[in-house]
Design an enzyme around this catalytic site. Structure first.
Site, mmCIF file in Angstrom:
data_model
loop_
_atom_site.group_PDB
_atom_site.id
_atom_site.type_symbol
_atom_site.label_atom_id
_atom_site.label_comp_id
_atom_site.label_asym_id
_atom_site.label_seq_id
_atom_site.Cartn_x
_atom_site.Cartn_y
_atom_site.Cartn_z
ATOM 1 N N ASP A 1 0.909 -1.160 0.114
ATOM 2 C CA ASP A 1 -0.088 0.169 0.053
ATOM 3 C C ASP A 1 0.932 1.104 -0.054
ATOM 4 O OD1 ASP A 1 0.974 0.271 2.459
ATOM 5 O OD2 ASP A 1 -1.273 0.331 3.470
ATOM 6 N N HIS A 2 0.345 2.454 0.292
ATOM 7 C CA HIS A 2 1.216 3.584 -0.052
ATOM 8 C C HIS A 2 1.919 3.854 1.202
ATOM 9 C CE1 HIS A 2 -2.567 3.976 2.587
ATOM 10 N NE2 HIS A 2 -2.083 4.891 3.406
ATOM 11 N N CYS B 1 3.023 -3.120 3.880
ATOM 12 C CA CYS B 1 2.207 -1.917 4.241
ATOM 13 C C CYS B 1 2.978 -1.322 5.229
ATOM 14 C CB CYS B 1 0.876 -2.298 4.739
ATOM 15 S SG CYS B 1 0.618 -3.305 6.225
ATOM 16 N N GLY B 2 2.295 -0.074 5.861
ATOM 17 C CA GLY B 2 3.191 0.703 7.038
ATOM 18 C C GLY B 2 3.710 -0.009 7.913
ATOM 19 N N THR B 3 2.856 -1.051 8.844
ATOM 20 C CA THR B 3 3.566 -1.941 9.622
ATOM 21 C C THR B 3 3.885 -3.286 9.517
ATOM 22 O OG1 THR B 3 1.176 -2.491 10.304
ATOM 23 C CG2 THR B 3 2.265 -0.549 11.519
ATOM 24 N N GLY B 4 3.192 -3.694 8.330
ATOM 25 C CA GLY B 4 3.262 -5.146 7.771
ATOM 26 C C GLY B 4 1.981 -5.881 8.459
ATOM 27 N N ILE B 5 1.485 -5.318 9.449
ATOM 28 C CA ILE B 5 0.618 -6.039 10.168
ATOM 29 C C ILE B 5 -0.832 -6.182 9.481
ATOM 30 C CG2 ILE B 5 -1.063 -6.247 12.274
ATOM 31 C CD1 ILE B 5 1.475 -4.463 13.709
ATOM 32 N N GLY B 6 -1.376 -5.053 8.944
ATOM 33 C CA GLY B 6 -2.567 -5.280 8.286
ATOM 34 C C GLY B 6 -2.615 -6.047 7.149
ATOM 35 N N ARG C 1 9.580 -32.785 11.058
ATOM 36 C CA ARG C 1 8.530 -32.534 12.141
ATOM 37 C C ARG C 1 7.917 -31.191 11.816
ATOM 38 N NH1 ARG C 1 13.258 -30.834 13.745
ATOM 39 N NH2 ARG C 1 13.469 -29.174 15.039
ATOM 40 N N HIS C 2 8.555 -30.368 10.997
ATOM 41 C CA HIS C 2 7.855 -29.032 10.487
ATOM 42 C C HIS C 2 6.794 -29.382 9.603
ATOM 43 C CE1 HIS C 2 11.036 -27.349 13.009
ATOM 44 N NE2 HIS C 2 11.962 -27.932 12.063
ATOM 45 N N HIS D 1 10.906 -23.343 9.496
ATOM 46 C CA HIS D 1 9.995 -24.107 10.315
ATOM 47 C C HIS D 1 8.334 -24.042 9.639
ATOM 48 C CE1 HIS D 1 12.328 -24.161 14.161
ATOM 49 N NE2 HIS D 1 13.094 -24.760 13.146
#
Ligand code: RB5
Length: 147
Positions: free
Chosen positions: A8-9, A66-71, A133-134, A99
């Protein structure tokens, strides 16, 4: 390897910098689904474009910003078949591949500087899934999509 990238911007500048890093790989083909300037856009729309390519096989991996990468990472992880890892350090980038077999990397344009982002991207691309296992655990993650 084909990589679809989008931001995003809030991360337009970091996306452009990451594209320059990707351009140093002879075997990587990049598709940029936008955004193409700093005009405000909605990050779920970008997540959808990138992840559609990963799920369809048009891209081997995706990078979303994005700004935080969270959204954008939350949005990406709503799409079936996507394992998106938001990374702001190199260790997590390596582990998200080894992993978790992450097929999409998320970065925060207002969080992570280009020097660190370059190390994160290079490490993420260079690290193979560990399997064993992963694989059992990743299969359990993917089974949660059907709940
Ligand atoms: C846009 O202002 C901002 O909310 C977005 O880039 C991102 O940080 C959301 O998680």
């Amino acid at each position: 390897m084909k990589i679809t990238i989008g931001s995003d911007h809030g991360a337009f500048e970091l996306k452009e910098s990451v594209k320059k890093v990707l351009a140093t790989y002879e075997d990587i083909e990049v598709k940029d689904v936008g955004t193409y300037d700093t005009t405000s856009v909605d990050y779920p729309d970008i997540a959808e474009k990138v992840c559609d390519d990963v799920v369809s096989g048009a891209a081997d991996k995706g990078i979303v910003l994005c700004g935080t990468g969270i959204g954008i990472s939350i949005a990406a992880n709503k799409i079936k078949g996507i394992r998106c890892a938001l990374c702001s350090d190199v260790y997590s980038a390596r582990m998200s591949r080894e992993h978790n077999d992450a097929n999409v990397l998320a970065l925060g344009g207002r969080v992570t500087g280009i020097g660190l982002a370059e190390e994160i991207v290079r490490t993420w691309l260079a690290t193979e899934f560990g399997g064993d296992r992963h694989e059992r655990r990743v299969n359990k993650i993917m089974a949660l999509e059907n709940k």
